[in-house]
Design a protein around this motif. Sequence first.
Motif, short mmCIF file in Angstrom:
data_model
loop_
_atom_site.label_atom_id
_atom_site.label_comp_id
_atom_site.label_asym_id
_atom_site.label_seq_id
_atom_site.Cartn_x
_atom_site.Cartn_y
_atom_site.Cartn_z
N UNK A 175 -7.64 6.89 -11.63
CA UNK A 175 -8.71 6.87 -10.63
C UNK A 175 -8.81 5.51 -9.95
N UNK A 176 -8.85 4.45 -10.75
CA UNK A 176 -9.04 3.13 -10.16
C UNK A 176 -7.84 2.72 -9.33
N UNK A 177 -6.67 3.19 -9.74
CA UNK A 177 -5.48 2.93 -8.94
C UNK A 177 -5.62 3.60 -7.57
N UNK A 178 -6.10 4.85 -7.59
CA UNK A 178 -6.27 5.57 -6.33
C UNK A 178 -7.34 4.89 -5.47
N UNK A 179 -8.41 4.38 -6.12
CA UNK A 179 -9.46 3.67 -5.38
C UNK A 179 -8.86 2.46 -4.68
N UNK B 183 -7.22 -0.37 0.22
CA UNK B 183 -6.21 -1.11 0.98
C UNK B 183 -5.89 -0.38 2.28
N UNK B 184 -5.77 0.94 2.18
CA UNK B 184 -5.49 1.73 3.37
C UNK B 184 -6.59 1.53 4.41
N UNK B 185 -7.83 1.51 3.92
CA UNK B 185 -8.97 1.32 4.82
C UNK B 185 -8.88 -0.03 5.52
N UNK B 186 -8.62 -1.08 4.73
CA UNK B 186 -8.54 -2.43 5.32
C UNK B 186 -7.44 -2.48 6.37
N UNK B 187 -6.29 -1.89 6.04
CA UNK B 187 -5.15 -1.92 6.97
C UNK B 187 -5.47 -1.18 8.26
N UNK B 188 -5.99 0.03 8.10
CA UNK B 188 -6.27 0.84 9.29
C UNK B 188 -7.34 0.18 10.15
N UNK B 189 -8.34 -0.39 9.48
CA UNK B 189 -9.42 -1.04 10.22
C UNK B 189 -8.87 -2.21 11.03
N UNK B 190 -8.04 -3.02 10.38
CA UNK B 190 -7.46 -4.18 11.07
C UNK B 190 -6.61 -3.72 12.25
N UNK C 293 0.83 -1.20 0.00
CA UNK C 293 0.00 0.00 0.00
C UNK C 293 0.87 1.26 0.00
N UNK C 294 1.94 1.23 0.78
CA UNK C 294 2.82 2.39 0.84
C UNK C 294 3.43 2.66 -0.53
N UNK C 295 3.87 1.60 -1.19
CA UNK C 295 4.44 1.76 -2.53
C UNK C 295 3.41 2.30 -3.50
#
Lengths: 224, 218
Positions: free
Chosen positions: B181-185, B190-197, B12-14
């Motif tokens: 756009x889809x790349x940003x989505x 992914x960021x959401x999944x990571x932060x949620x976990x 995700x960072x990359x």
Amino acid sequence: MIRTAWLVLKKDLTVEVRSLEIAYTTLFFAVSCVLFFAFALVKEGKAPEDGAAGILWIAIAFGGTLALGRTFERERQSETLRALLMAPAARPAIYVGKLLGIVALLVAAEIILVPLVAFLFQAPLLSHPFWLGAVLLTGTLGFATVGTLFSAMLVRARSRDVLLPVLLYPITVPVIIAGVRATAALLQPDVELALVRFWVALLIALDVVFVTLALWTFEPLMTD
Amino acid sequence: MPKWFVPLAAVTALMFAASPFLIANAPYEATMGLVQKIFYYHLPSAWVFLLSAIVCGIASARFLFGGSPRQDRLAYAAAELTVLFGAIVLVTGPLWARKAWGVWWQWDVRLTSSLMGWMVAWAYLLVRKYGGPGSDKLAAGLALFGMANVPFVYISVNYWRTIHPATSVVPTLPVDMGVALWFAVACFLLLFVLLLRLRVYLEEQRARLDTLYLSLDE
């Protein structure tokens, strides 16, 4: 079920009629709100367009919050809410009784507020009394439905006085939007009744959803 | 923490590091020019904002009627992320609107309902923080009502605004824009999944600590 609700309502009204504490304080607070807005907004005898609609609803919402807080504070101080919940009665019936008590109180306040706002803002609020009554009743019911549930839940919470408006206002935004818009539509020189009817229909739909949700969640929310 | 967490975080960072290049390479929109680029972060964060609000609502309902503390932790984490992504939406939106519409804010359907959803999430967090014991149920009730509200805000503001011309920017995107756009989505999801976990993990540890304290007392 209906009998329980009626008994709770009668109890609340009896307590209230004996002291009139909540009725007087709520009304005084709501009237002060209206006066502040009158000082701020009425210039050279002219009020801003639609101002009266917004201010009437602000006064109802603010006064209503005060009344809701006080009603349950009274129950908390004397530990009567616990007794009420321990009674062998259906929880939804208790909720309905409480709700009707608050609606009755707010309607009583509105009976005084409406002429006051009409007078101070020179608004023709009373030109369609039936529709105004429908808007006020459905709007008040929606507001009080959410308010009664949340203030009942907050009885046990810390800093409940602060949290009630925090919870109540975001949730009742659609009610306030619909109420304000319907009242504003009634203030137009030639009233478009179709528009008013739409907003009242929306308010009724909201009431149905809110009452259903509240009856459904009151039981799990009030159980420890 | 699950095994996938660290590798996914690295990916995700990359991806986030790469996304500005993709966005910069996407063609300029004819009428709005540079300011349209905000859209590549605005729309994904708006979707994630809605997604986390839905996660919060469903988890709250399941907690209220099932009583599982796991659902409660999930709802709490999702509510925090709703506030976070909502903040991104509500900052990037007006920045774009100032250029595109000429005003910072418009009482339009989307804007009003987003703001209301954001406020409900804030209220949820405030109750959790200051409500004391029993506030978890209270907050769950709030989330339920908040969810029920969304269609009404939508309908009411829609009806109210039909008098005024609505500014509709229909995204008929060329391929280059679509890729960015889809790349940003994907990045934001992914960021959401990571932060949620991560946030759920934190709450799990907290719950474990509480039970340890309790067993120490006994």
